[in-house]
Design a protein around this motif. Structure first.
Motif, PDB file in Angstrom:
ATOM      1  N   ASP A  41     -22.866 -28.065  46.382  1.00  0.00           N
ATOM      2  CA  ASP A  41     -22.660 -26.822  45.632  1.00  0.00           C
ATOM      3  C   ASP A  41     -21.648 -27.044  44.517  1.00  0.00           C
ATOM      4  OD1 ASP A  41     -24.413 -25.481  47.251  1.00  0.00           O
ATOM      5  OD2 ASP A  41     -22.880 -24.397  48.409  1.00  0.00           O
ATOM      6  N   ILE A  42     -21.846 -26.354  43.408  1.00  0.00           N
ATOM      7  CA  ILE A  42     -20.923 -26.449  42.281  1.00  0.00           C
ATOM      8  C   ILE A  42     -19.863 -25.350  42.381  1.00  0.00           C
ATOM      9  CG2 ILE A  42     -20.670 -26.376  39.772  1.00  0.00           C
ATOM     10  CD1 ILE A  42     -22.106 -28.846  40.780  1.00  0.00           C
ATOM     11  N   HIS A  43     -18.625 -25.763  42.389  1.00  0.00           N
ATOM     12  CA  HIS A  43     -17.514 -24.801  42.389  1.00  0.00           C
ATOM     13  C   HIS A  43     -17.273 -24.253  40.987  1.00  0.00           C
ATOM     14  CE1 HIS A  43     -13.508 -23.112  43.008  1.00  0.00           C
ATOM     15  NE2 HIS A  43     -13.089 -23.843  41.991  1.00  0.00           N
ATOM     16  N   ALA A  44     -17.339 -25.127  39.977  1.00  0.00           N
ATOM     17  CA  ALA A  44     -17.137 -24.714  38.587  1.00  0.00           C
ATOM     18  C   ALA A  44     -17.827 -25.708  37.663  1.00  0.00           C
ATOM     19  CB  ALA A  44     -15.647 -24.638  38.250  1.00  0.00           C
ATOM     20  N   TYR A  45     -18.418 -25.192  36.600  1.00  0.00           N
ATOM     21  CA  TYR A  45     -19.025 -26.053  35.583  1.00  0.00           C
ATOM     22  C   TYR A  45     -18.037 -26.270  34.443  1.00  0.00           C
ATOM     23  CZ  TYR A  45     -23.654 -25.535  37.704  1.00  0.00           C
ATOM     24  OH  TYR A  45     -24.722 -25.577  38.555  1.00  0.00           O
ATOM     25  N   ALA A  46     -18.118 -27.428  33.810  1.00  0.00           N
ATOM     26  CA  ALA A  46     -17.291 -27.695  32.636  1.00  0.00           C
ATOM     27  C   ALA A  46     -17.581 -26.625  31.588  1.00  0.00           C
ATOM     28  CB  ALA A  46     -17.610 -29.083  32.075  1.00  0.00           C
ATOM     29  N   GLY A  47     -16.513 -26.021  31.064  1.00  0.00           N
ATOM     30  CA  GLY A  47     -16.663 -24.972  30.067  1.00  0.00           C
ATOM     31  C   GLY A  47     -16.570 -23.572  30.640  1.00  0.00           C
ATOM     32  N   SER A  48     -16.661 -23.440  31.970  1.00  0.00           N
ATOM     33  CA  SER A  48     -16.539 -22.113  32.579  1.00  0.00           C
ATOM     34  C   SER A  48     -15.070 -21.689  32.618  1.00  0.00           C
ATOM     35  CB  SER A  48     -17.130 -22.099  33.986  1.00  0.00           C
ATOM     36  OG  SER A  48     -16.458 -23.014  34.825  1.00  0.00           O
ATOM     37  N   VAL A  49     -14.830 -20.394  32.680  1.00  0.00           N
ATOM     38  CA  VAL A  49     -13.472 -19.857  32.645  1.00  0.00           C
ATOM     39  C   VAL A  49     -12.786 -20.027  33.996  1.00  0.00           C
ATOM     40  CG1 VAL A  49     -12.072 -17.785  32.305  1.00  0.00           C
ATOM     41  CG2 VAL A  49     -14.068 -18.196  30.855  1.00  0.00           C
ATOM     42  N   CYS A  50     -11.563 -20.503  33.970  1.00  0.00           N
ATOM     43  CA  CYS A  50     -10.747 -20.621  35.175  1.00  0.00           C
ATOM     44  C   CYS A  50      -9.994 -19.299  35.357  1.00  0.00           C
ATOM     45  CB  CYS A  50      -9.761 -21.780  35.050  1.00  0.00           C
ATOM     46  SG  CYS A  50      -8.657 -21.967  36.463  1.00  0.00           S
ATOM     47  N   LEU A  83      -4.390 -26.866  45.294  1.00  0.00           N
ATOM     48  CA  LEU A  83      -4.560 -25.716  44.417  1.00  0.00           C
ATOM     49  C   LEU A  83      -5.282 -26.209  43.171  1.00  0.00           C
ATOM     50  CD1 LEU A  83      -4.015 -22.799  43.464  1.00  0.00           C
ATOM     51  CD2 LEU A  83      -1.771 -23.584  42.659  1.00  0.00           C
ATOM     52  N   LEU A  84      -6.449 -25.663  42.910  1.00  0.00           N
ATOM     53  CA  LEU A  84      -7.290 -26.169  41.827  1.00  0.00           C
ATOM     54  C   LEU A  84      -6.864 -25.635  40.460  1.00  0.00           C
ATOM     55  CD1 LEU A  84     -10.718 -25.767  43.644  1.00  0.00           C
ATOM     56  CD2 LEU A  84      -9.474 -27.903  43.264  1.00  0.00           C
ATOM     57  N   ALA A  85      -6.800 -26.536  39.513  1.00  0.00           N
ATOM     58  CA  ALA A  85      -6.558 -26.215  38.099  1.00  0.00           C
ATOM     59  C   ALA A  85      -5.391 -25.263  37.846  1.00  0.00           C
ATOM     60  CB  ALA A  85      -7.837 -25.623  37.494  1.00  0.00           C
ATOM     61  N   PRO A  86      -4.214 -25.501  38.443  1.00  0.00           N
ATOM     62  CA  PRO A  86      -3.083 -24.585  38.212  1.00  0.00           C
ATOM     63  C   PRO A  86      -2.623 -24.559  36.762  1.00  0.00           C
ATOM     64  CG  PRO A  86      -2.340 -26.596  39.291  1.00  0.00           C
ATOM     65  CD  PRO A  86      -3.832 -26.629  39.309  1.00  0.00           C
ATOM     66  N   ALA A  87      -2.836 -25.658  36.032  1.00  0.00           N
ATOM     67  CA  ALA A  87      -2.390 -25.715  34.635  1.00  0.00           C
ATOM     68  C   ALA A  87      -3.297 -24.917  33.704  1.00  0.00           C
ATOM     69  CB  ALA A  87      -2.319 -27.165  34.170  1.00  0.00           C
ATOM     70  N   PHE A  88      -4.504 -24.612  34.130  1.00  0.00           N
ATOM     71  CA  PHE A  88      -5.443 -23.882  33.279  1.00  0.00           C
ATOM     72  C   PHE A  88      -5.469 -22.389  33.572  1.00  0.00           C
ATOM     73  CE2 PHE A  88      -7.000 -28.209  33.024  1.00  0.00           C
ATOM     74  CZ  PHE A  88      -7.309 -28.331  31.683  1.00  0.00           C
ATOM     75  N   LEU A  89      -4.983 -22.004  34.736  1.00  0.00           N
ATOM     76  CA  LEU A  89      -5.099 -20.616  35.176  1.00  0.00           C
ATOM     77  C   LEU A  89      -4.445 -19.633  34.205  1.00  0.00           C
ATOM     78  CD1 LEU A  89      -6.191 -18.860  37.450  1.00  0.00           C
ATOM     79  CD2 LEU A  89      -4.006 -19.140  38.630  1.00  0.00           C
ATOM     80  N   PHE A  90      -3.286 -20.000  33.664  1.00  0.00           N
ATOM     81  CA  PHE A  90      -2.575 -19.105  32.749  1.00  0.00           C
ATOM     82  C   PHE A  90      -2.569 -19.630  31.314  1.00  0.00           C
ATOM     83  CE2 PHE A  90      -0.508 -18.483  36.946  1.00  0.00           C
ATOM     84  CZ  PHE A  90      -0.900 -17.162  37.152  1.00  0.00           C
ATOM     85  N   ALA A  91      -3.401 -20.614  31.038  1.00  0.00           N
ATOM     86  CA  ALA A  91      -3.458 -21.195  29.694  1.00  0.00           C
ATOM     87  C   ALA A  91      -4.213 -20.274  28.731  1.00  0.00           C
ATOM     88  CB  ALA A  91      -4.144 -22.555  29.735  1.00  0.00           C
TER      89      ALA A  91
END
Length: 224
Positions: A41-50, A83-91
């Motif tokens: 299963d895909i959790h997130a695709y490249a380009g999708s919003v975090c 914790l996934l993508a913490p640097a992108f969550l508030f970017a």
């Protein structure tokens, strides 16, 4: 909160040095949900919003990109507590740069960015843990950039040294297959195999499957 979810959170660097009772109390102040992924299963695709703060409770998610030739380059593997993508969550640009896929059946705890802010502001230790997470990401990216300028041999030697330090032994067990390691370096598998064989022929390492014994620390890159 069930015991598996609690144990998964306890393994997360976000909740480092936070007592079980504190974790339970904190999570009771927000709304969260538990999501189950099947292998593939895909959790997130490249380009999708975090837009969510997701913590792996059990299983594994792998991040990868697809090169111009269609070859998949494995970027990182994430296990329980991550914790996934913490640097992108508030970017400002909060789009995933990679595709994230479940390699095994995986469970994730999901909360909104607002709910994450709520528990961060209510617990100073949690806030510091989050800052440390972001700081470690910066350090890792710096190492990634450094690695881009390295030869295949330099990349492999650096990786073996890092694993030796992590496993605290010269007789290391590779956590990745040959193909996964090649993808991690962004190189062809045959280039990796050739380099491994060169180090073996020079007597720098001994190789038995995933077991590698570093014979000479000096020759591989640092003083013995």
């Amino acid at each position: 909160m069930d015991i598996d979810t609690l144990q998964g959170l306890k393994k997360s660097p976000l909740f480092k040095d936070v007592d079980e009772s504190e974790i339970i109390d904190l999570m009771h102040t927000i709304r969260y949900r538990v999501i189950h992924y099947r292998k593939g299963d895909i959790h997130a695709y490249a380009g999708s919003v975090c837009q969510y703060a997701d913590i792996i409770i059990g299983g594994e998610l792998v991040a990868y990109i697809t090169g111009p030739s269609g070859r998949i380059i494995r970027m990182a593997a994430h296990q329980t507590g991550k914790l996934l993508a913490p640097a992108f969550l508030f970017a400002t640009d909060n789009h995933y740069p990679v595709t994230v896929e479940a390699t095994v059946d995986t469970t994730v705890l999901r909360m909104t960015s607002d709910d994450l802010q709520t528990i961060l502001h209510s617990n100073q230790r949690l806030m510091m843990n989050y800052i440390k997470l972001l700081s470690n990401i910066v350090a890792q990216l710096t190492n990634k950039i450094r690695m881009l300028s390295m030869s295949v041999r330099e990349k492999l030697c650096l990786y073996l040294l890092e694993q030796s330090k992590l496993q605290q032994t010269r007789q290391i067990v590779l956590p990745l297959s040959r193909q996964e390691l090649a993808d991690h370096f962004g190189i062809q598998k045959y280039s990796l195999l050739r380099c491994l064989n060169e180090l073996k022929q020079e007597g720098i390492i001994r190789v038995e499957g995933r077991h590698i014994h570093i014979v000479s620390l000096h020759q591989i890159g640092i003083p013995a």
